[in-house]
Scaffold this motif. Structure first.
Motif, PDB file in Angstrom:
ATOM      1  N   PRO A  77     -43.538 -56.734  -7.239  1.00  0.00           N
ATOM      2  CA  PRO A  77     -43.304 -55.927  -8.440  1.00  0.00           C
ATOM      3  C   PRO A  77     -44.299 -56.292  -9.535  1.00  0.00           C
ATOM      4  N   TYR A  78     -44.268 -55.558 -10.635  1.00  0.00           N
ATOM      5  CA  TYR A  78     -45.048 -55.951 -11.800  1.00  0.00           C
ATOM      6  C   TYR A  78     -44.522 -57.295 -12.318  1.00  0.00           C
ATOM      7  N   ILE A  79     -45.427 -58.091 -12.903  1.00  0.00           N
ATOM      8  CA  ILE A  79     -45.061 -59.455 -13.302  1.00  0.00           C
ATOM      9  C   ILE A  79     -45.386 -59.695 -14.763  1.00  0.00           C
ATOM     10  N   ILE A  80     -44.409 -60.252 -15.486  1.00  0.00           N
ATOM     11  CA  ILE A  80     -44.646 -60.831 -16.805  1.00  0.00           C
ATOM     12  C   ILE A  80     -44.392 -62.329 -16.668  1.00  0.00           C
ATOM     13  N   PHE A  81     -45.438 -63.119 -16.791  1.00  0.00           N
ATOM     14  CA  PHE A  81     -45.252 -64.568 -16.756  1.00  0.00           C
ATOM     15  C   PHE A  81     -44.704 -65.023 -18.112  1.00  0.00           C
ATOM     16  N   ALA A  82     -43.731 -65.916 -18.080  1.00  0.00           N
ATOM     17  CA  ALA A  82     -43.164 -66.503 -19.298  1.00  0.00           C
ATOM     18  C   ALA A  82     -43.113 -68.011 -19.093  1.00  0.00           C
ATOM     19  N   THR A  83     -43.964 -68.737 -19.795  1.00  0.00           N
ATOM     20  CA  THR A  83     -44.115 -70.164 -19.541  1.00  0.00           C
ATOM     21  C   THR A  83     -44.548 -70.892 -20.800  1.00  0.00           C
ATOM     22  N   ALA A  84     -44.394 -72.193 -20.775  1.00  0.00           N
ATOM     23  CA  ALA A  84     -44.800 -73.012 -21.914  1.00  0.00           C
ATOM     24  C   ALA A  84     -46.217 -73.549 -21.743  1.00  0.00           C
ATOM     25  N   TYR A  85     -46.909 -73.176 -20.662  1.00  0.00           N
ATOM     26  CA  TYR A  85     -48.214 -73.746 -20.349  1.00  0.00           C
ATOM     27  C   TYR A  85     -49.296 -72.668 -20.430  1.00  0.00           C
ATOM     28  N   ASP A  86     -50.252 -72.836 -21.342  1.00  0.00           N
ATOM     29  CA  ASP A  86     -51.280 -71.818 -21.521  1.00  0.00           C
ATOM     30  C   ASP A  86     -52.422 -71.945 -20.518  1.00  0.00           C
ATOM     31  N   GLN A  87     -52.530 -73.060 -19.802  1.00  0.00           N
ATOM     32  CA  GLN A  87     -53.682 -73.287 -18.930  1.00  0.00           C
ATOM     33  C   GLN A  87     -53.645 -72.444 -17.653  1.00  0.00           C
ATOM     34  N   TYR A  88     -52.535 -71.769 -17.401  1.00  0.00           N
ATOM     35  CA  TYR A  88     -52.435 -70.969 -16.182  1.00  0.00           C
ATOM     36  C   TYR A  88     -52.686 -69.484 -16.423  1.00  0.00           C
ATOM     37  N   ALA A  89     -53.058 -69.120 -17.639  1.00  0.00           N
ATOM     38  CA  ALA A  89     -53.184 -67.699 -17.985  1.00  0.00           C
ATOM     39  C   ALA A  89     -54.212 -66.979 -17.123  1.00  0.00           C
ATOM     40  N   LEU A  90     -55.381 -67.584 -16.961  1.00  0.00           N
ATOM     41  CA  LEU A  90     -56.428 -66.932 -16.180  1.00  0.00           C
ATOM     42  C   LEU A  90     -55.982 -66.702 -14.742  1.00  0.00           C
ATOM     43  N   LYS A  91     -55.368 -67.706 -14.152  1.00  0.00           N
ATOM     44  CA  LYS A  91     -54.884 -67.574 -12.775  1.00  0.00           C
ATOM     45  C   LYS A  91     -53.827 -66.482 -12.684  1.00  0.00           C
ATOM     46  N   ALA A  92     -52.983 -66.395 -13.719  1.00  0.00           N
ATOM     47  CA  ALA A  92     -51.933 -65.369 -13.726  1.00  0.00           C
ATOM     48  C   ALA A  92     -52.527 -63.970 -13.719  1.00  0.00           C
ATOM     49  N   PHE A  93     -53.551 -63.750 -14.527  1.00  0.00           N
ATOM     50  CA  PHE A  93     -54.136 -62.417 -14.593  1.00  0.00           C
ATOM     51  C   PHE A  93     -54.983 -62.108 -13.366  1.00  0.00           C
ATOM     52  N   GLU A  94     -55.464 -63.131 -12.687  1.00  0.00           N
ATOM     53  CA  GLU A  94     -56.136 -62.889 -11.414  1.00  0.00           C
ATOM     54  C   GLU A  94     -55.160 -62.339 -10.388  1.00  0.00           C
ATOM     55  N   LEU A  95     -53.885 -62.652 -10.558  1.00  0.00           N
ATOM     56  CA  LEU A  95     -52.833 -62.107  -9.693  1.00  0.00           C
ATOM     57  C   LEU A  95     -52.309 -60.777 -10.216  1.00  0.00           C
ATOM     58  N   LYS A  96     -53.020 -60.184 -11.194  1.00  0.00           N
ATOM     59  CA  LYS A  96     -52.705 -58.875 -11.768  1.00  0.00           C
ATOM     60  C   LYS A  96     -51.391 -58.882 -12.538  1.00  0.00           C
ATOM     61  N   ALA A  97     -51.087 -59.997 -13.188  1.00  0.00           N
ATOM     62  CA  ALA A  97     -49.934 -60.021 -14.080  1.00  0.00           C
ATOM     63  C   ALA A  97     -50.171 -59.044 -15.231  1.00  0.00           C
ATOM     64  N   LEU A  98     -49.105 -58.399 -15.685  1.00  0.00           N
ATOM     65  CA  LEU A  98     -49.247 -57.467 -16.801  1.00  0.00           C
ATOM     66  C   LEU A  98     -49.331 -58.193 -18.139  1.00  0.00           C
ATOM     67  N   ASP A  99     -48.679 -59.351 -18.248  1.00  0.00           N
ATOM     68  CA  ASP A  99     -48.746 -60.091 -19.502  1.00  0.00           C
ATOM     69  C   ASP A  99     -48.393 -61.543 -19.244  1.00  0.00           C
ATOM     70  N   TYR A 100     -48.663 -62.360 -20.266  1.00  0.00           N
ATOM     71  CA  TYR A 100     -48.471 -63.805 -20.162  1.00  0.00           C
ATOM     72  C   TYR A 100     -47.852 -64.270 -21.480  1.00  0.00           C
ATOM     73  N   LEU A 101     -46.543 -64.508 -21.463  1.00  0.00           N
ATOM     74  CA  LEU A 101     -45.819 -64.909 -22.664  1.00  0.00           C
ATOM     75  C   LEU A 101     -45.777 -66.432 -22.754  1.00  0.00           C
ATOM     76  N   LEU A 102     -46.261 -66.959 -23.860  1.00  0.00           N
ATOM     77  CA  LEU A 102     -46.213 -68.391 -24.098  1.00  0.00           C
ATOM     78  C   LEU A 102     -44.960 -68.752 -24.885  1.00  0.00           C
ATOM     79  N   LYS A 103     -44.162 -69.623 -24.331  1.00  0.00           N
ATOM     80  CA  LYS A 103     -42.951 -70.072 -25.022  1.00  0.00           C
ATOM     81  C   LYS A 103     -43.328 -71.031 -26.151  1.00  0.00           C
ATOM     82  N   PRO A 104     -42.637 -70.972 -27.281  1.00  0.00           N
ATOM     83  CA  PRO A 104     -41.607 -69.987 -27.620  1.00  0.00           C
ATOM     84  C   PRO A 104     -42.241 -68.710 -28.165  1.00  0.00           C
TER      85      PRO A 104
END
Length: 261
Positions: A77-104
């Motif tokens: 399915p479409y993915i929205i990553f929600a995490t406290a770690y910003d270092q994985y953003a690039l990898k997330a978008f390589e997997l075609k994530a729609l967005d990357y929410l940094l907690k909080p």
């Protein structure tokens, strides 16, 4: 009202509660399940087939990326990553994530991510419907939708400690610099860690044209073209840049809207 189904995947109960609280403002979203570890996530995604998921990165047993790898061959399915770690953003978008929410994150940032996801879901449903109608008209079959290639609509730019998204229509040209690219938009340029050949495949060919080994241009940023020498052209863009359309890429002149040899 069109409804969409989502699954909340996070090992922290408090994080799932925050998502549920924010989702209460969106009546078109129905939560079909919750998962606190990677194995449960794989099982529920495969069984429930939600339209999109909220996915944490670091979880017990399997992390978020391993969850994606395991379900991808079956249903992703479409993915929205929600995490406290910003270092994985690039990898997330390589997997075609729609967005990357940094907690909080707050309601406004959450709303931006969800609105973008709903727009993509609506486009997908419209595309699937149109494809089924076309298949019906052409072959009489209703179970063979024709999916069109998906091209990038925005670029993820990482500068210093921030990440932002640049709509592709704002890009005037792209310049190769070794293993990196300079993205020229307006009077600014941004560095992107990707090869020019890889990015070329992801950009809409009706808009972006590679004119030599080092440059891709947005054809709607062309101000004028002037013959140079031996079948080459000087291309002047709206931002004042003048680039060379080389002879070896002359066959791509046909991509220009309204071009007549």
């Amino acid at each position: 009202m069109t409804t969409y189904r989502t699954l909340l995947i996070d090992d922290e109960e408090l994080s799932r509660e925050v998502l549920k609280t924010f989702l209460a403002d969106w009546p078109q979203i129905r939560i079909v399940g919750e998962c606190a570890d990677g194995y449960a996530a794989v099982e529920q995604i495969t069984a429930l087939r939600p339209d999109f998921i909220f996915l944490d990165v670091q979880m017990p047993e399997l992390d978020g990326f391993e969850v994606v790898r395991r379900v991808q061959p079956v249903f992703l399915p479409y993915i929205i990553f929600a995490t406290a770690y910003d270092q994985y953003a690039l990898k997330a978008f390589e997997l075609k994530a729609l967005d990357y929410l940094l907690k909080p994150f707050d309601r406004q940032r959450f709303g931006q991510a969800l609105q973008r996801t709903l727009e993509q879901l609506a486009l997908q449903r419209a595309s699937d419907f149109n494809a089924r109608i076309e298949a019906l008209l052409e072959t009489g079959l209703t179970d063979r939708p024709v999916r069109q290639p998906e091209y990038l609509t925005r670029l993820m730019i990482k500068e210093s400690k921030r990440i932002f998204f640049l709509p592709v229509e704002e890009v005037q040209y792209i310049e190769a610099d070794g293993n990196y690219l300079w993205i020229h938009a307006g009077n600014r340029r941004h560095l992107l860690n990707e090869s020019i050949s890889m990015l070329e495949q992801k950009l809409p060919p009706a808009q972006f044209i590679r004119i030599n080994r080092s440059y891709i241009i947005n054809q709607y940023a062309i101000q004028e073209m002037e013959p140079y020498f031996n079948g080459e052209y000087n291309v002047k863009l709206t931002n004042g840049a003048v680039l060379r359309w080389s002879r070896s890429y002359r066959d791509r002149l046909g991509q220009l809207a309204g071009w007549t040899p």
